[in-house]
Write a protein that holds these residues in place. Sequence first.
Motif, PDB file in Angstrom:
ATOM      1  N   LEU A  23       0.756  -1.139  -0.097  1.00 14.34           N
ATOM      2  CA  LEU A  23      -0.019  -0.072  -0.094  1.00 14.34           C
ATOM      3  C   LEU A  23       0.917   1.094  -0.184  1.00 14.34           C
ATOM      4  O   LEU A  23       0.618   2.271  -0.695  1.00 14.34           O
ATOM      5  CB  LEU A  23      -1.024   0.094   1.257  1.00 14.34           C
ATOM      6  N   PRO A  24       2.001   1.433   0.780  1.00 11.89           N
ATOM      7  CA  PRO A  24       2.900   2.367   0.806  1.00 11.89           C
ATOM      8  C   PRO A  24       3.323   2.800  -0.470  1.00 11.89           C
ATOM      9  O   PRO A  24       3.660   3.852  -1.077  1.00 11.89           O
ATOM     10  CB  PRO A  24       3.786   2.319   1.760  1.00 11.89           C
ATOM     11  N   ASN A 209      11.038   3.077  -4.376  1.00  9.34           N
ATOM     12  CA  ASN A 209       9.693   3.702  -4.632  1.00  9.34           C
ATOM     13  C   ASN A 209       8.994   4.386  -3.401  1.00  9.34           C
ATOM     14  O   ASN A 209       8.205   5.288  -3.675  1.00  9.34           O
ATOM     15  CB  ASN A 209       8.784   2.429  -5.010  1.00  9.34           C
ATOM     16  N   HIS A 210       9.295   4.042  -2.222  1.00  5.60           N
ATOM     17  CA  HIS A 210       8.970   4.619  -1.224  1.00  5.60           C
ATOM     18  C   HIS A 210       9.339   5.977  -1.064  1.00  5.60           C
ATOM     19  O   HIS A 210       8.831   6.925  -0.707  1.00  5.60           O
ATOM     20  CB  HIS A 210       8.956   3.706   0.281  1.00  5.60           C
ATOM     21  N   GLY A 211      10.573   6.044  -1.541  1.00  7.86           N
ATOM     22  CA  GLY A 211      11.088   7.383  -1.515  1.00  7.86           C
ATOM     23  C   GLY A 211      10.891   8.310  -2.642  1.00  7.86           C
ATOM     24  O   GLY A 211      11.306   9.315  -2.837  1.00  7.86           O
ATOM     25  N   ARG A 212      10.106   7.717  -3.608  1.00  8.03           N
ATOM     26  CA  ARG A 212       9.651   8.467  -4.787  1.00  8.03           C
ATOM     27  C   ARG A 212      10.911   8.820  -5.615  1.00  8.03           C
ATOM     28  O   ARG A 212      10.836  10.169  -6.355  1.00  8.03           O
ATOM     29  CB  ARG A 212       8.854   9.635  -4.663  1.00  8.03           C
ATOM     30  N   LEU A 391       6.076  11.439   9.080  1.00  5.97           N
ATOM     31  CA  LEU A 391       5.995   9.873   8.930  1.00  5.97           C
ATOM     32  C   LEU A 391       5.161   9.825   8.154  1.00  5.97           C
ATOM     33  O   LEU A 391       3.903  10.105   7.956  1.00  5.97           O
ATOM     34  CB  LEU A 391       5.728   9.398  10.206  1.00  5.97           C
ATOM     35  N   ILE A 392       5.339   9.105   6.820  1.00  4.29           N
ATOM     36  CA  ILE A 392       4.570   8.707   5.704  1.00  4.29           C
ATOM     37  C   ILE A 392       4.232   7.093   5.871  1.00  4.29           C
ATOM     38  O   ILE A 392       2.995   6.918   5.655  1.00  4.29           O
ATOM     39  CB  ILE A 392       5.565   8.810   4.372  1.00  4.29           C
ATOM     40  N   SER A 393       5.000   6.264   6.374  1.00  2.00           N
ATOM     41  CA  SER A 393       4.671   4.797   6.375  1.00  2.00           C
ATOM     42  C   SER A 393       5.676   4.159   7.004  1.00  2.00           C
ATOM     43  O   SER A 393       6.735   4.462   7.475  1.00  2.00           O
ATOM     44  CB  SER A 393       4.713   4.200   4.976  1.00  2.00           C
ATOM     45  N   ASN A 394       5.249   3.099   7.816  1.00  2.00           N
ATOM     46  CA  ASN A 394       6.006   2.231   8.724  1.00  2.00           C
ATOM     47  C   ASN A 394       5.563   0.669   8.326  1.00  2.00           C
ATOM     48  O   ASN A 394       4.379   0.316   8.938  1.00  2.00           O
ATOM     49  CB  ASN A 394       5.509   2.747  10.128  1.00  2.00           C
ATOM     50  N   CYS A 395       6.402  -0.014   7.806  1.00  2.00           N
ATOM     51  CA  CYS A 395       6.036  -1.532   7.622  1.00  2.00           C
ATOM     52  C   CYS A 395       7.104  -2.243   8.165  1.00  2.00           C
ATOM     53  O   CYS A 395       8.268  -2.019   8.280  1.00  2.00           O
ATOM     54  CB  CYS A 395       6.314  -1.650   5.924  1.00  2.00           C
TER      55      CYS A 395
END
Length: 460
Positions: A23-24, A209-212, A391-395
């Motif tokens: 999802l992130p 990808n998380h870092g764009r 904070l954007i995401s935490n997986c």
Amino acid sequence: MAPPCPLNRYLLLMAQEHLEFRLPEIKSLLSLFGGQFTSSQETFGKSPFWILNIPSEDIARNLMKRTVCAKSIFELWGHGKSPEELYTSLKNYPVEKMVPFLHSGSTYKIKIHTFNKTLTQEEKIKRIDALEFLPFEGKVNLKKPQHIFSILEDYGLDPNCIPENPHNIYFGRWIADGQRELIESYSVKKRHFIGNTSMDAGLSFIMANHGRVKENDTVFDPFVGTGGLLIASAHFGAYVYGTDIDYNTVHGLGKASRKNQKWRGPDENIRANLRQYGLEKYYLDVLVSDASKPSWRKGTYFDVIITDPPYGIRESTRRTGSQKEIPKGIEKCPESHVPVSMSYHLSDMFFDLLNFAAETLVLGGRLVYWLPVYTPEYTEEMVPCHPCLKLISNCEQKLSSHTSRRLITMEKVKKFESRDQYSHLLSDHFLLYQGHNSFREKYFSGVTKRIAKEEKSNQD
């Protein structure tokens, strides 16, 4: 004011690994290409079928040029919990949207995809024949069709309890496949230069990808190791930079990590890895440097900082220090000005990393890093924070029964003022994380207990 762009419904077929990271990744990539994550689906959970609202097919195609978490995307024409519901849904789909792909001058084929169940060829043909009410006027071409359509059936997640009928049935026009093949083509097993902690290729691309990460970005890794994260970033067109305190790793010297090889060869280095994949033009440099004492000039900015700090398990957590910093009880050499190697506590490491990111990232730039945790004690409050970073995401990725590491993604949302301004606020927060300075001991305590348990079981 222009009216909002109408959203089209698309079906994403997701890969069934790294479930928390999916999802992130999709959200980050959609925001990178000018879309926004919206869905009528209440929850995604572990399901491989996601219905998304995306403004245009161009955005959908761009998404698939980057994602390693999704297999394919389809323009969704119909959806139902039974064949009857699916057919009703298809009959309600606007004919004018179908016609461009079904006219007499076109070629097509229909594929069947089932999740958690295998159909016979007869069952597949029966399902295709049932779609004869659709206005197909073109010719069937199984080898090189202009358009591919798919029936996708979802039989749930339990392989031990497969239902007779699917939970959901979808029909759509195939748009594009994701980048799953990158996981194999960039596999560490085939890489020229590797180390003990070289990052798995799939996770490296997920982090990028998380870092764009995008074309012409400058990406920095302060704990670069053998450069696996730089390779993933360079693949997406970013210029890459890195530092590491280990002289031998940066220069490709010393003992090899590969089986049946004693010493590293003269051409084993990070630059050679980028050359292996045709990405050398994106290599800026890699320096021997201490992450606790960054040597960058004021005004240095990076678009993305992406890193995997050492946890003290397979690589030690070290920093440089002076003779004055040597703890009491250890003999000092008063005439020596040579830096000494000292322990680098995890709490200090992440304190420095967040401060560095807040100072050197561009506004809107992202920090992506791994945080090791002892799961029995973990709470969300233990995730390091900074006033300049959101904070954007935490997986979570499990390491063992009692330890894991969490992929943290943060975005710079506020201009950095000065280190002194944040030091008191940050030091109070990092007290929460100091319990994890003993992560190495807790990690191996679990290993020791497990070995003892196995030995006792064998004796019994």
